[in-house]
Design an enzyme around this catalytic site. Structure first.
Site, PDB file in Angstrom:
ATOM      1  N   HIS A  37       0.830  -1.208   0.000  1.00 20.78           N
ATOM      2  CA  HIS A  37       0.000   0.000   0.000  1.00 20.78           C
ATOM      3  C   HIS A  37       0.865   1.259   0.000  1.00 20.78           C
ATOM      4  O   HIS A  37       0.434   2.305   0.467  1.00 20.78           O
ATOM      5  CB  HIS A  37      -0.981   0.000   1.179  1.00 20.78           C
ATOM      6  CG  HIS A  37      -2.076  -1.019   1.008  1.00 20.78           C
ATOM      7  ND1 HIS A  37      -3.230  -0.754   0.304  1.00 20.78           N
ATOM      8  CD2 HIS A  37      -2.179  -2.300   1.429  1.00 20.78           C
ATOM      9  CE1 HIS A  37      -4.008  -1.842   0.319  1.00 20.78           C
ATOM     10  NE2 HIS A  37      -3.390  -2.794   0.988  1.00 20.78           N
ATOM     11  N   GLU A 161      -6.006  -0.936 -16.353  1.00 28.40           N
ATOM     12  CA  GLU A 161      -6.699  -1.378 -15.117  1.00 28.40           C
ATOM     13  C   GLU A 161      -7.517  -0.226 -14.529  1.00 28.40           C
ATOM     14  O   GLU A 161      -8.634  -0.423 -14.057  1.00 28.40           O
ATOM     15  CB  GLU A 161      -5.701  -1.928 -14.087  1.00 28.40           C
ATOM     16  CG  GLU A 161      -5.092  -3.256 -14.522  1.00 28.40           C
ATOM     17  CD  GLU A 161      -5.014  -4.311 -13.415  1.00 28.40           C
ATOM     18  OE1 GLU A 161      -5.920  -4.402 -12.571  1.00 28.40           O
ATOM     19  OE2 GLU A 161      -4.010  -5.055 -13.409  1.00 28.40           O
ATOM     20  N   ASP A 173       2.589  -3.540  -9.961  1.00 27.08           N
ATOM     21  CA  ASP A 173       2.370  -4.853 -10.580  1.00 27.08           C
ATOM     22  C   ASP A 173       2.813  -4.897 -12.043  1.00 27.08           C
ATOM     23  O   ASP A 173       3.585  -5.776 -12.438  1.00 27.08           O
ATOM     24  CB  ASP A 173       0.901  -5.278 -10.438  1.00 27.08           C
ATOM     25  CG  ASP A 173       0.522  -5.488  -8.984  1.00 27.08           C
ATOM     26  OD1 ASP A 173       1.426  -5.550  -8.134  1.00 27.08           O
ATOM     27  OD2 ASP A 173      -0.690  -5.568  -8.687  1.00 27.08           O
TER      28      ASP A 173
HETATM   29  P1  ADP Z   1      -4.999 -10.691  -9.268  1.00 28.95           P
HETATM   30  O1  ADP Z   1      -4.356  -9.694 -10.167  1.00 28.95           O
HETATM   31  O2  ADP Z   1      -4.593 -10.506  -7.834  1.00 28.95           O
HETATM   32  O3  ADP Z   1      -4.806 -12.107  -9.687  1.00 28.95           O
HETATM   33  P2  ADP Z   1      -7.384  -9.378 -10.176  1.00 28.95           P
HETATM   34  O4  ADP Z   1      -8.782  -9.405  -9.716  1.00 28.95           O
HETATM   35  O5  ADP Z   1      -6.683  -8.066 -10.243  1.00 28.95           O
HETATM   36  O6  ADP Z   1      -6.574 -10.431  -9.284  1.00 28.95           O
HETATM   37  O7  ADP Z   1      -7.285  -9.986 -11.642  1.00 28.95           O
HETATM   38  C1  ADP Z   1      -7.936 -11.185 -11.987  1.00 28.95           C
HETATM   39  C2  ADP Z   1      -8.694 -10.965 -13.280  1.00 28.95           C
HETATM   40  O8  ADP Z   1      -7.755 -10.832 -14.369  1.00 28.95           O
HETATM   41  C3  ADP Z   1      -9.568 -12.140 -13.658  1.00 28.95           C
HETATM   42  O9  ADP Z   1     -10.843 -12.014 -13.081  1.00 28.95           O
HETATM   43  C4  ADP Z   1      -9.631 -12.005 -15.182  1.00 28.95           C
HETATM   44  O10 ADP Z   1     -10.583 -11.046 -15.561  1.00 28.95           O
HETATM   45  C5  ADP Z   1      -8.255 -11.454 -15.537  1.00 28.95           C
HETATM   46  N1  ADP Z   1      -7.345 -12.559 -15.870  1.00 28.95           N
HETATM   47  C6  ADP Z   1      -6.206 -12.905 -15.250  1.00 28.95           C
HETATM   48  N2  ADP Z   1      -5.633 -13.978 -15.829  1.00 28.95           N
HETATM   49  C7  ADP Z   1      -6.417 -14.340 -16.862  1.00 28.95           C
HETATM   50  C8  ADP Z   1      -6.393 -15.388 -17.851  1.00 28.95           C
HETATM   51  N3  ADP Z   1      -5.415 -16.287 -17.891  1.00 28.95           N
HETATM   52  N4  ADP Z   1      -7.400 -15.434 -18.747  1.00 28.95           N
HETATM   53  C9  ADP Z   1      -8.388 -14.520 -18.737  1.00 28.95           C
HETATM   54  N5  ADP Z   1      -8.473 -13.539 -17.824  1.00 28.95           N
HETATM   55  C10 ADP Z   1      -7.513 -13.432 -16.896  1.00 28.95           C
HETATM   56 MG    MG Z   2      -4.641  -7.561 -10.132  1.00 30.13          MG
END
Ligand code: ADP
Ligand code: MG
Length: 388
Positions: A37, A161, A173
């Site tokens: 954060h 994002e 990230d």
């Molecule tokens: P984190 O980044 O912590 O894993 P987030 O909620 O920011 O969690 O991101 C997850 C989202 O990113 C998923 O809900 C999807 O929309 C997208 N995403 C990530 N990896 C994939 C993938 N391999 N195929 C399709 N969408 C993906």
């Molecule tokens: Mg994320």
């Protein structure tokens, strides 16, 4: 494992689209060793890419139509670029739309086929979203010859994002997804975007402890913390009678001196950020000196501050830290990522990595958290073109 994923993805692309892809790119997930954060407060962070990656296979199809297939989601969908509207049903495709939309301002982007395959767990605080979106940007930019400077890639990913997904995430990230180097953490000054590689000392390993939960309140609380940090900045500007543009401009002493004059919650939030920045700097120095015990102490202090000052931990994350801290061979542990579920990490003695991973997972499950898992993460490297 990654070699197989790449091969499988090319095969899948061929089955879906009847030809081989023009390009395959990839980008890694990450853990953050310390500095939580702080990235939206112009502070320091110390992330490490892990050996879990997201691959994008892409090829030109011409015309206006874009078709995307996600292996992990088992979903295929199509869209036209000019339609570029936010989709609720196929949420995941908004990342691709965002990338094509923003890149089309810098070059002509035509209809494209995409297949995505990944080993980064989704929604587990390991930044699958940045791995995904950075690999998409790399693929589209290379495919259409859009000339991007390296630094423009994470900046664009953050905009996607923020503007297309509606998550006010920071630069950390996508930055690590682009610039990571095997064997090192990256110390990033998110105010200036200056960065430095900090080697991980020999003989220690990182365990990733996935809680198996993502709390519904995570996004709301994340946005609330950002708001509170902004309020703390405004408040400190007026109390300290100096220009404070971010919490980076405030010292620990200044903050301690004004505790009584500030709203209690805002003070706690600022205290976390200001002390966390200090911990990142000290942790980087300790890593360079090979002082793993001190790094571990800093990790635990960070976790405590995230629990009590920033209030973004949760019972599952605390359980992991509680379990890990009682075991020999663990230098330190803490939650990683935004909090409220997601994952914790442990820095451990490599000689005991297997045994510790098993023990921690077993103990976590025995506390009633069935969906947890612990894995050993090797360090990974930044995004790259795998094949063109
Ligand atoms: P984190 O980044 O912590 O894993 P987030 O909620 O920011 O969690 O991101 C997850 C989202 O990113 C998923 O809900 C999807 O929309 C997208 N995403 C990530 N990896 C994939 C993938 N391999 N195929 C399709 N969408 C993906
Ligand atoms: Mg994320």
């Amino acid at each position: 494992m990654e070699g197989d994923i790449k091969k499988d993805l090319i095969k899948l692309y061929r089955e879906e689209f009847g030809r081989i892809p023009d390009i395959v790119t990839s980008a890694p997930g990450r853990i953050n060793l310390i500095g939580e954060h702080t990235d939206y407060n112009q502070g320091y962070v110390l992330p490490v890419a892990i050996d879990r990656r997201t691959f994008t296979a892409a090829g030109k199809r011409g015309g206006e139509l874009f078709i995307a297939f996600s292996k992990e989601l088992g979903k295929k969908t199509s869209f036209e670029i000019l339609q570029g509207k936010f989709e609720h049903t196929n949420f995941w495709v908004n990342y691709i739309k965002g990338a094509c939309n923003l890149l089309s301002a810098q070059g002509k982007i035509e209809g494209t086929n995409f297949a995505i395959g990944s080993t980064v767990p989704r929604g587990s605080g390991l930044s699958s979203s940045a791995a995904y979106v950075v690999s998409i940007i790399e693929a589209v930019a290379h495919l259409y010859g859009v000339d991007l400077k390296d630094i423009e890639i994470p900046v664009l990913a953050q905009r996607i994002e923020n503007e297309f997904i509606g998550v006010q995430s920071g630069i950390m990230d996508p930055f690590v997804a682009k610039f990571a180097r095997e064997g090192s953490a990256i110390l990033i000054d998110t105010k200036t975007l200056e960065y430095r590689y900090i080697p991980i000392p020999e003989g220690c390993s990182i365990l990733v402890c996935v809680t198996g939960v993502k709390r519904a309140i995570a996004t709301t609380e994340y946005n609330k913390r950002r708001q509170e940090c902004q309020e703390a900045v405004a408040c400190l500007s007026s109390i300290l009678k100096k220009e404070v543009t971010s919490l980076r401009d405030v010292s620990i002493d200044e903050l301690r001196n004004v505790e009584r004059e500030m709203d209690h919650v805002l003070h706690l939030r600022a205290l976390h950020v200001v002390t966390e920045n200090d911990r990142v700097v000290k942790t980087s120095a300790a890593l360079l000196n090979g002082d793993k015990e001190f790094v571990g102490d800093m990790m635990l202090e960070s976790h405590m501050s995230l629990c009590s000052n920033f209030q973004v931990s949760g019972p599952e994350l605390n359980a992991y830290v509680d379990i890990a801290e009682s075991l020999d061979g663990v230098y330190g542990s803490r939650m990683t990522g935004a909090g409220f579920g997601g994952s914790a990490i442990c820095l451990v003695d490599s000689k005991a990595e297997d045994e510790l991973a098993k023990k921690i997972e077993r103990e976590y499950k025995s506390r009633g958290y069935e969906n947890g898992c612990v894995f050993i993460a090797r360090t990974g490297s930044g995004s790259r073109v795998e094949r063109n």
